[in-house]
Design a protein around this motif. Structure first.
Motif, PDB file in Angstrom:
ATOM      1  N   PRO A  69      25.814 -93.067   6.815  1.00  0.00           N
ATOM      2  CA  PRO A  69      26.134 -91.827   7.211  1.00  0.00           C
ATOM      3  C   PRO A  69      25.844 -91.571   8.629  1.00  0.00           C
ATOM      4  O   PRO A  69      26.683 -90.684   9.739  1.00  0.00           O
ATOM      5  CB  PRO A  69      25.279 -90.910   6.410  1.00  0.00           C
ATOM      6  N   MET A  70      24.800 -92.095   9.393  1.00  0.00           N
ATOM      7  CA  MET A  70      24.392 -92.040  10.642  1.00  0.00           C
ATOM      8  C   MET A  70      25.386 -92.687  11.525  1.00  0.00           C
ATOM      9  O   MET A  70      25.706 -92.033  12.609  1.00  0.00           O
ATOM     10  CB  MET A  70      23.045 -92.667  10.875  1.00  0.00           C
ATOM     11  N   ALA A  71      25.806 -93.855  11.180  1.00  0.00           N
ATOM     12  CA  ALA A  71      26.700 -94.834  12.031  1.00  0.00           C
ATOM     13  C   ALA A  71      27.952 -93.921  12.180  1.00  0.00           C
ATOM     14  O   ALA A  71      28.663 -93.988  13.132  1.00  0.00           O
ATOM     15  CB  ALA A  71      27.041 -96.159  11.247  1.00  0.00           C
ATOM     16  N   SER A  72      28.562 -93.390  10.917  1.00  0.00           N
ATOM     17  CA  SER A  72      29.850 -92.689  11.048  1.00  0.00           C
ATOM     18  C   SER A  72      29.798 -91.437  11.901  1.00  0.00           C
ATOM     19  O   SER A  72      30.730 -91.264  12.507  1.00  0.00           O
ATOM     20  CB  SER A  72      30.135 -92.245   9.565  1.00  0.00           C
ATOM     21  N   ARG A  73      28.669 -90.810  11.696  1.00  0.00           N
ATOM     22  CA  ARG A  73      28.446 -89.586  12.618  1.00  0.00           C
ATOM     23  C   ARG A  73      28.523 -89.791  14.010  1.00  0.00           C
ATOM     24  O   ARG A  73      29.378 -88.918  14.694  1.00  0.00           O
ATOM     25  CB  ARG A  73      27.149 -88.712  12.382  1.00  0.00           C
ATOM     26  N   TYR A  74      27.794 -90.771  14.414  1.00  0.00           N
ATOM     27  CA  TYR A  74      28.069 -91.240  15.763  1.00  0.00           C
ATOM     28  C   TYR A  74      29.307 -91.898  16.311  1.00  0.00           C
ATOM     29  O   TYR A  74      29.620 -91.700  17.260  1.00  0.00           O
ATOM     30  CB  TYR A  74      26.703 -91.989  16.324  1.00  0.00           C
ATOM     31  N   LEU A  75      30.121 -92.610  15.503  1.00  0.00           N
ATOM     32  CA  LEU A  75      31.430 -93.005  15.683  1.00  0.00           C
ATOM     33  C   LEU A  75      32.245 -91.783  16.018  1.00  0.00           C
ATOM     34  O   LEU A  75      33.314 -91.617  16.888  1.00  0.00           O
ATOM     35  CB  LEU A  75      31.773 -93.771  14.411  1.00  0.00           C
ATOM     36  N   GLU A  76      31.981 -90.828  15.127  1.00  0.00           N
ATOM     37  CA  GLU A  76      32.771 -89.511  15.606  1.00  0.00           C
ATOM     38  C   GLU A  76      32.483 -88.920  16.733  1.00  0.00           C
ATOM     39  O   GLU A  76      33.657 -88.422  17.671  1.00  0.00           O
ATOM     40  CB  GLU A  76      32.388 -88.548  14.425  1.00  0.00           C
ATOM     41  N   VAL A  77      31.162 -89.097  17.033  1.00  0.00           N
ATOM     42  CA  VAL A  77      30.905 -88.493  18.499  1.00  0.00           C
ATOM     43  C   VAL A  77      31.479 -89.185  19.504  1.00  0.00           C
ATOM     44  O   VAL A  77      32.196 -88.765  20.515  1.00  0.00           O
ATOM     45  CB  VAL A  77      29.355 -88.371  18.715  1.00  0.00           C
ATOM     46  N   LEU A  78      31.667 -90.549  19.497  1.00  0.00           N
ATOM     47  CA  LEU A  78      32.286 -91.289  20.511  1.00  0.00           C
ATOM     48  C   LEU A  78      33.802 -91.176  20.368  1.00  0.00           C
ATOM     49  O   LEU A  78      34.535 -91.441  21.473  1.00  0.00           O
ATOM     50  CB  LEU A  78      31.809 -92.768  20.228  1.00  0.00           C
ATOM     51  N   ALA A  79      34.224 -91.059  19.429  1.00  0.00           N
ATOM     52  CA  ALA A  79      35.773 -90.922  19.256  1.00  0.00           C
ATOM     53  C   ALA A  79      36.097 -89.519  19.835  1.00  0.00           C
ATOM     54  O   ALA A  79      37.459 -89.253  20.563  1.00  0.00           O
ATOM     55  CB  ALA A  79      36.410 -90.701  17.658  1.00  0.00           C
ATOM     56  N   GLU A  80      35.334 -88.619  19.908  1.00  0.00           N
ATOM     57  CA  GLU A  80      35.692 -87.262  20.698  1.00  0.00           C
ATOM     58  C   GLU A  80      35.782 -87.543  22.069  1.00  0.00           C
ATOM     59  O   GLU A  80      36.150 -86.670  22.656  1.00  0.00           O
ATOM     60  CB  GLU A  80      34.843 -86.180  20.397  1.00  0.00           C
ATOM     61  N   GLU A  81      35.305 -88.692  22.716  1.00  0.00           N
ATOM     62  CA  GLU A  81      35.297 -88.901  24.067  1.00  0.00           C
ATOM     63  C   GLU A  81      36.778 -89.582  24.632  1.00  0.00           C
ATOM     64  O   GLU A  81      37.007 -89.910  25.485  1.00  0.00           O
ATOM     65  CB  GLU A  81      34.200 -89.963  24.367  1.00  0.00           C
ATOM     66  N   LYS A  82      37.529 -89.548  23.260  1.00  0.00           N
ATOM     67  CA  LYS A  82      38.911 -90.344  23.449  1.00  0.00           C
ATOM     68  C   LYS A  82      38.888 -91.669  24.225  1.00  0.00           C
ATOM     69  O   LYS A  82      39.186 -91.973  25.367  1.00  0.00           O
ATOM     70  CB  LYS A  82      39.739 -89.243  24.481  1.00  0.00           C
ATOM     71  N   PRO A  83      38.436 -92.385  23.327  1.00  0.00           N
ATOM     72  CA  PRO A  83      38.124 -93.954  23.528  1.00  0.00           C
ATOM     73  C   PRO A  83      39.634 -94.714  24.084  1.00  0.00           C
ATOM     74  O   PRO A  83      40.728 -94.189  23.585  1.00  0.00           O
ATOM     75  CB  PRO A  83      37.616 -94.576  22.471  1.00  0.00           C
ATOM     76  N   VAL A  84      39.550 -95.553  25.141  1.00  0.00           N
ATOM     77  CA  VAL A  84      40.727 -95.977  25.430  1.00  0.00           C
ATOM     78  C   VAL A  84      40.326 -97.665  25.712  1.00  0.00           C
ATOM     79  O   VAL A  84      39.403 -97.915  25.767  1.00  0.00           O
ATOM     80  CB  VAL A  84      41.081 -95.682  26.992  1.00  0.00           C
ATOM     81  N   GLY A  85      41.481 -98.249  25.670  1.00  0.00           N
ATOM     82  CA  GLY A  85      41.485 -99.705  26.047  1.00  0.00           C
ATOM     83  C   GLY A  85      40.418-100.501  25.242  1.00  0.00           C
ATOM     84  O   GLY A  85      40.552-100.458  23.944  1.00  0.00           O
ATOM     85  N   ASN A  86      39.505-101.128  25.898  1.00  0.00           N
ATOM     86  CA  ASN A  86      38.579-101.965  25.213  1.00  0.00           C
ATOM     87  C   ASN A  86      37.432-101.054  24.353  1.00  0.00           C
ATOM     88  O   ASN A  86      37.020-101.629  23.400  1.00  0.00           O
ATOM     89  CB  ASN A  86      37.731-102.826  26.152  1.00  0.00           C
ATOM     90  N   GLU A  87      37.192 -99.862  24.863  1.00  0.00           N
ATOM     91  CA  GLU A  87      36.650 -99.091  23.960  1.00  0.00           C
ATOM     92  C   GLU A  87      37.139 -98.802  22.498  1.00  0.00           C
ATOM     93  O   GLU A  87      36.310 -98.891  21.670  1.00  0.00           O
ATOM     94  CB  GLU A  87      36.640 -97.781  24.586  1.00  0.00           C
ATOM     95  N   ILE A  88      38.382 -98.918  22.386  1.00  0.00           N
ATOM     96  CA  ILE A  88      38.949 -98.592  21.125  1.00  0.00           C
ATOM     97  C   ILE A  88      38.623 -99.809  20.128  1.00  0.00           C
ATOM     98  O   ILE A  88      38.312 -99.719  19.083  1.00  0.00           O
ATOM     99  CB  ILE A  88      40.416 -98.293  21.074  1.00  0.00           C
ATOM    100  N   ASP A  89      38.673-101.148  20.760  1.00  0.00           N
ATOM    101  CA  ASP A  89      38.714-102.268  19.939  1.00  0.00           C
ATOM    102  C   ASP A  89      36.916-102.518  19.708  1.00  0.00           C
ATOM    103  O   ASP A  89      36.703-102.874  18.657  1.00  0.00           O
ATOM    104  CB  ASP A  89      38.773-103.467  20.912  1.00  0.00           C
TER     105      ASP A  89
END
Length: 295
Positions: free
Chosen positions: A215-235
């Motif tokens: 649950p903690m990992a998923s919550r923070y992945l959501e936080v990072l997704a809100e930053e609109k990852p691009v390129g290598n970040e998506i991978d």
């Protein structure tokens, strides 16, 4: 069976769909997240925390969108250093170092901070100096040096300092030890500029995975997704998402996430995804054979 947000929903702010993310066919370049938290427990509900650097002190770095923006603000910060009176010169240099660190320029930040220490060795006793130098070392992967800065005694009894100290532990192989503090103080990094936030978020997610806190990992992945990852970040984030799926027993989703990473461009993530996917598929085949024999 709850509705899960997808990267499309987070980026576009479109919440109209009532299908589950597992029902969607997502392009391999688009990260699909599976956050566990309900809306009323989102990390975004900030509480009062003690800090070395107040959120407003990062506002200029947070506003940088283009190279032109950076060049303009960089020149302005240098002018402030040049124009500062002798008694204010060190603070102006520290502000400039913070601006550089906030823009993922660790080496440049270290150059400014090292110059400050040469001019006045006593500055190394300041908590704000130690934190910035530790953050700059973190950005350039000088993990042991970063941990030394974050271990400074002046960091005691301060939320932001304790968060960074836990980061220092996590990046030097003590992720399980750091996990409880990163979970407790995780709100801290959300006020940072994007570049710093993305790097720190991955540390927090990896630490959560080390103790199987999905649950903690998923919550923070959501936080990072809100930053609109691009390129290598998506991978990199899709690689982490696959690990969350694996720990959650969602093996098909894990394989799908890692297959998407293998089609990406970040070679370290691609290599790790290949190994993880192969190992999971092999394990599942071994389990299938054992079950068939038992029947």
């Amino acid at each position: 069976f709850f509705k899960q947000k997808t990267a499309y929903e987070i980026v576009s702010r479109d919440w109209s769909s009532d299908v589950c993310s597992s029902d969607l066919k997502v392009p391999p370049t688009l990260l699909t997240l599976t956050p566990q938290a309900q809306a009323n427990s989102r990390i975004g509900s900030f509480r009062q925390v003690s800090r070395i650097f107040q959120p407003d002190s990062w506002r200029i770095a947070r506003r940088i969108q283009t190279l032109s923006d950076f060049n303009k603000e960089n020149a302005a910060a240098l002018d402030k250093v040049a124009d500062a009176q002798p008694g204010n010169k060190m603070q102006a240099r520290l502000d400039y170092a913070q601006f550089l660190v906030g823009n993922d320029m660790g080496y440049e930040g270290l150059g400014v901070l090292d110059t400050m220490a040469l001019l006045d060795p006593a500055v190394e006793n300041r908590a704000d100096f130690r934190m910035l130098r530790g953050a700059a070392n973190f950005l350039v992967d000088r993990d042991e040096e970063a941990e030394k800065d974050f271990s400074y005694q002046a960091f005691n009894d301060n939320d932001e300092s304790e968060f960074w100290r836990a980061v220092g532990q996590a990046i030097t192989g003590k992720e399980r030890q750091a996990a409880p503090m990163l979970k407790a103080k995780g709100d801290i990094f959300r006020t940072y500029p994007r570049a710093l936030k993305m790097r720190l978020g991955e540390v927090v997610v990896n630490s959560a995975l080390s103790v199987a806190d999905t649950p903690m990992a998923s919550r923070y992945l959501e936080v990072l997704a809100e930053e609109k990852p691009v390129g290598n970040e998506i991978d990199r984030l899709a690689l982490l998402e696959g690990k969350v799926h694996q720990l959650s027993g969602n093996f098909d989703q894990a394989v799908s996430a890692w297959e998407a990473v293998e089609k990406g461009n970040h070679r370290p993530s691609m290599a790790e995804a290949t190994v993880l996917r192969a190992n999971l598929l092999l394990l599942r085949e071994e389990v299938r054979v054992i079950i068939e024999k038992a029947v």
